[in-house]
Design an enzyme around this catalytic site. Structure first.
Site, PDB file in Angstrom:
ATOM      1  N   CYS A 175      36.046  42.260  55.581  1.00  0.00           N
ATOM      2  CA  CYS A 175      37.681  42.773  55.740  1.00  0.00           C
ATOM      3  C   CYS A 175      37.390  43.446  57.087  1.00  0.00           C
ATOM      4  O   CYS A 175      38.592  43.746  57.912  1.00  0.00           O
ATOM      5  CB  CYS A 175      38.445  42.099  55.137  1.00  0.00           C
ATOM      6  SG  CYS A 175      38.673  40.956  54.150  1.00  0.00           S
ATOM      7  N   HIS A 202      44.442  44.329  58.706  1.00  0.00           N
ATOM      8  CA  HIS A 202      44.478  43.705  58.349  1.00  0.00           C
ATOM      9  C   HIS A 202      44.582  43.087  57.831  1.00  0.00           C
ATOM     10  O   HIS A 202      46.017  43.337  56.720  1.00  0.00           O
ATOM     11  CB  HIS A 202      43.152  44.142  57.130  1.00  0.00           C
ATOM     12  CG  HIS A 202      42.314  42.664  56.655  1.00  0.00           C
ATOM     13  ND1 HIS A 202      41.702  41.831  57.094  1.00  0.00           N
ATOM     14  CD2 HIS A 202      42.431  43.114  55.110  1.00  0.00           C
ATOM     15  CE1 HIS A 202      41.191  40.494  56.283  1.00  0.00           C
ATOM     16  NE2 HIS A 202      41.738  41.532  54.999  1.00  0.00           N
ATOM     17  N   ASN A 250      44.148  35.554  54.647  1.00  0.00           N
ATOM     18  CA  ASN A 250      43.558  35.969  55.603  1.00  0.00           C
ATOM     19  C   ASN A 250      42.066  35.352  55.654  1.00  0.00           C
ATOM     20  O   ASN A 250      41.215  34.855  55.003  1.00  0.00           O
ATOM     21  CB  ASN A 250      43.091  37.032  53.553  1.00  0.00           C
ATOM     22  CG  ASN A 250      42.215  37.997  53.752  1.00  0.00           C
ATOM     23  OD1 ASN A 250      40.951  38.039  54.903  1.00  0.00           O
ATOM     24  ND2 ASN A 250      41.620  38.591  53.068  1.00  0.00           N
TER      25      ASN A 250
HETATM   26  O1  UT7 Z   1      40.735  41.488  52.025  1.00  0.00           O
HETATM   27  C1  UT7 Z   1      40.025  41.826  51.210  1.00  0.00           C
HETATM   28  C2  UT7 Z   1      40.914  42.597  50.759  1.00  0.00           C
HETATM   29  N1  UT7 Z   1      41.575  41.479  49.227  1.00  0.00           N
HETATM   30  C3  UT7 Z   1      42.577  42.045  48.881  1.00  0.00           C
HETATM   31  O2  UT7 Z   1      43.280  42.948  49.288  1.00  0.00           O
HETATM   32  C4  UT7 Z   1      43.837  41.144  48.259  1.00  0.00           C
HETATM   33  C5  UT7 Z   1      43.948  42.469  46.994  1.00  0.00           C
HETATM   34  N2  UT7 Z   1      44.603  41.568  45.974  1.00  0.00           N
HETATM   35  C6  UT7 Z   1      45.960  40.738  45.833  1.00  0.00           C
HETATM   36  O3  UT7 Z   1      46.252  41.000  46.928  1.00  0.00           O
HETATM   37  C7  UT7 Z   1      46.955  40.502  45.103  1.00  0.00           C
HETATM   38  O4  UT7 Z   1      45.953  41.200  43.374  1.00  0.00           O
HETATM   39  C8  UT7 Z   1      46.222  38.585  44.184  1.00  0.00           C
HETATM   40  C9  UT7 Z   1      47.282  38.365  45.710  1.00  0.00           C
HETATM   41  C10 UT7 Z   1      45.383  38.375  44.578  1.00  0.00           C
HETATM   42  C11 UT7 Z   1      46.734  38.323  43.003  1.00  0.00           C
HETATM   43  O5  UT7 Z   1      48.192  38.651  42.877  1.00  0.00           O
HETATM   44  P1  UT7 Z   1      48.753  39.691  41.792  1.00  0.00           P
HETATM   45  O6  UT7 Z   1      50.195  40.236  41.190  1.00  0.00           O
HETATM   46  O7  UT7 Z   1      47.639  40.662  41.882  1.00  0.00           O
HETATM   47  O8  UT7 Z   1      48.004  38.426  40.697  1.00  0.00           O
HETATM   48  P2  UT7 Z   1      46.927  39.286  39.282  1.00  0.00           P
HETATM   49  O9  UT7 Z   1      46.284  38.937  39.423  1.00  0.00           O
HETATM   50  O10 UT7 Z   1      48.066  40.134  38.238  1.00  0.00           O
HETATM   51  O11 UT7 Z   1      47.572  37.652  37.997  1.00  0.00           O
HETATM   52  C12 UT7 Z   1      49.595  37.575  37.418  1.00  0.00           C
HETATM   53  C13 UT7 Z   1      49.233  36.296  37.410  1.00  0.00           C
HETATM   54  C14 UT7 Z   1      48.051  35.612  36.491  1.00  0.00           C
HETATM   55  O12 UT7 Z   1      48.812  34.935  34.785  1.00  0.00           O
HETATM   56  P3  UT7 Z   1      48.407  35.743  33.852  1.00  0.00           P
HETATM   57  O13 UT7 Z   1      47.478  36.345  33.535  1.00  0.00           O
HETATM   58  O14 UT7 Z   1      50.436  36.638  34.131  1.00  0.00           O
HETATM   59  O15 UT7 Z   1      49.398  35.099  33.114  1.00  0.00           O
HETATM   60  C15 UT7 Z   1      47.111  34.747  36.933  1.00  0.00           C
HETATM   61  O16 UT7 Z   1      46.582  34.039  36.701  1.00  0.00           O
HETATM   62  O17 UT7 Z   1      49.456  34.961  38.227  1.00  0.00           O
HETATM   63  C16 UT7 Z   1      48.446  33.734  38.024  1.00  0.00           C
HETATM   64  N3  UT7 Z   1      47.648  33.735  39.192  1.00  0.00           N
HETATM   65  C17 UT7 Z   1      48.503  32.803  39.611  1.00  0.00           C
HETATM   66  N4  UT7 Z   1      49.430  32.005  38.816  1.00  0.00           N
HETATM   67  C18 UT7 Z   1      49.775  30.922  40.496  1.00  0.00           C
HETATM   68  C19 UT7 Z   1      46.983  34.223  39.990  1.00  0.00           C
HETATM   69  N5  UT7 Z   1      46.261  33.022  40.616  1.00  0.00           N
HETATM   70  C20 UT7 Z   1      47.313  32.105  41.425  1.00  0.00           C
HETATM   71  C21 UT7 Z   1      48.268  31.025  41.376  1.00  0.00           C
HETATM   72  N6  UT7 Z   1      48.732  30.551  41.103  1.00  0.00           N
HETATM   73  N7  UT7 Z   1      47.469  30.994  42.599  1.00  0.00           N
END
Ligand code: UT7
EC number: 2.3.1.180
Length: 322
Positions: A113, A249, A279
């Site tokens: 990225c 980005h 992204n």
């Molecule tokens: O470009 C390169 C760099 N990349 C980035 O900078 C990405 C960085 N990360 C992010 O943008 C975020 O961490 C995400 C958007 C990927 C995830 O958001 P988050 O607020 O960090 O969520 P999380 O990973 O802590 O997950 C929270 C919950 C989980 O469920 P539990 O364990 O709380 O029951 C996940 O399983 O959300 C669940 N979850 C989803 N639910 C519905 C994860 N993906 C999804 C989904 N739909 N697509």
């Protein structure tokens, strides 16, 4: 003093659009979750025959048209991509052939990225030291090919596209500085764990996918981007209030908002395309720049801050006078 100045921008998005509602039919997710956690509403996805080089070519031609430059003028091609058409030749060489440019240096940069910022930094150094006068710098991706469409934690995030700039030697101010960093100790937090020399048959079978520990990446990204904007401001001895546009980005609206807060910039001075593009990795910054140039927001003379963070980890920034 010779500067490298952007004289043309171009972008290209594949025709096919995948909305959050389309994804609701593919994995257990909701439009509400995706929008709330990422800001993404839709993303573009390449057709089965459409390649990274196809997108790069269209973006490059648009940038060259805006710059008023033809193939004979280009003396350096750098393509930032993580999803090249072939193992080799580089996508830059394939693009060179398409544009009927012959003989100049052409190579790919792989910094995921942060790829476009890396490519811009390399091209800037070529131009400042007299190694090139008119460079084509492209970020292009077909990330949809390395997305596991059954993994809801990653498949909702990414999209395909390409952005390009023409960068020319000039006595007028252009790129003021670029800052490039990496720390390979974080390789396992965001990666495709299979590659040509470790798992070639799986790569050939299309079973090499992006894996990410999203939450951990998120925290490091926010902190690191905060540090890189400070480094860039200090190096140039400028105040954050002097920046006209932040062109970040586009990974997640919450990461973008955190960096804008750090710079005390209102969101109407930040170019945001993540909602429409998702992204697009190395393509996201040049695509966002092109959107803002063509809709008249970014104007000649404006001071722009670009910043990116990605797999590696890699991160970087560029401060430039447009
Ligand atoms: O470009 C390169 C760099 N990349 C980035 O900078 C990405 C960085 N990360 C992010 O943008 C975020 O961490 C995400 C958007 C990927 C995830 O958001 P988050 O607020 O960090 O969520 P999380 O990973 O802590 O997950 C929270 C919950 C989980 O469920 P539990 O364990 O709380 O029951 C996940 O399983 O959300 C669940 N979850 C989803 N639910 C519905 C994860 N993906 C999804 C989904 N739909 N697509």
């Amino acid at each position: 003093m010779t500067y490298a100045r952007i004289t043309g921008t171009g972008g290209c998005l594949p025709e096919k659009i995948l909305t959050n509602h389309d994804l609701e039919k593919m994995v257990e997710t909701t439009d509400e979750w995706i929008q709330e956690r990422t800001g993404i509403k839709k993303r573009h996805v390449a057709g089965p025959e459409e390649t990274t080089c196809d997108l790069a070519e269209r973006a490059a031609r648009r940038a060259m048209e805006m710059a008023g430059r033809g193939s004979a003028d280009i003396d350096l091609i750098i393509v930032a991509t993580t999803t090249p058409d072939r193992v080799f030749p580089s996508t830059a060489c394939l693009l060179q052939k398409r544009l009927e440019i012959h003989g100049c240096a052409a190579f790919d940069v792989q910094a995921v990225c942060t790829g476009f910022v890396y490519a811009l930094g390399v091209a800037d150094r070529f131009i400042r030291t007299g190694g090139a006068k008119c460079a084509l710098v492209v970020g292009a991706e077909t990330l949809s090919r390395i997305v596991d469409w059954t993994d809801r934690t990653t498949c909702v995030l990414f999209g395909d596209g390409a952005g390009a700039v023409v960068l020319e030697a000039s006595e007028e101010q252009g790129i003021l500085s670029t800052h490039l960093h990496a720390d390979g100790r974080f390789d396992n937090l965001l990666h495709v764990p299979k590659g040509v020399s470790t798992a070639y048959s799986e790569v050939l079978a299309g079973e090499a996918y992006i894996e990410m520990k999203g939450n951990e990446v998120f925290k490091v990204a926010v902190n690191t981007l905060g540090r890189i904007v400070d480094e860039t401001l200090e190096y140039n001895d400028i105040d954050q209030a002097e920046i006209d546009w932040l062109i970040p980005h586009q990974a997640n609206i919450r990461i973008i908002q955190a960096t804008a807060r750090k710079l005390k910039m209102p969101m109407d001075r930040v170019v945001v395309t993540v909602g429409e593009h998702g992204n697009t990795s190395a393509a996201s910054i040049p695509l966002a720049l092109d959107v803002a140039v063509r809709d008249g927001r970014v104007r000649p003379g404006d001071l722009l801050m670009m910043e990116a963070f990605g797999g590696g980890f890699t991160w970087g920034s560029a401060l430039l006078r447009f």
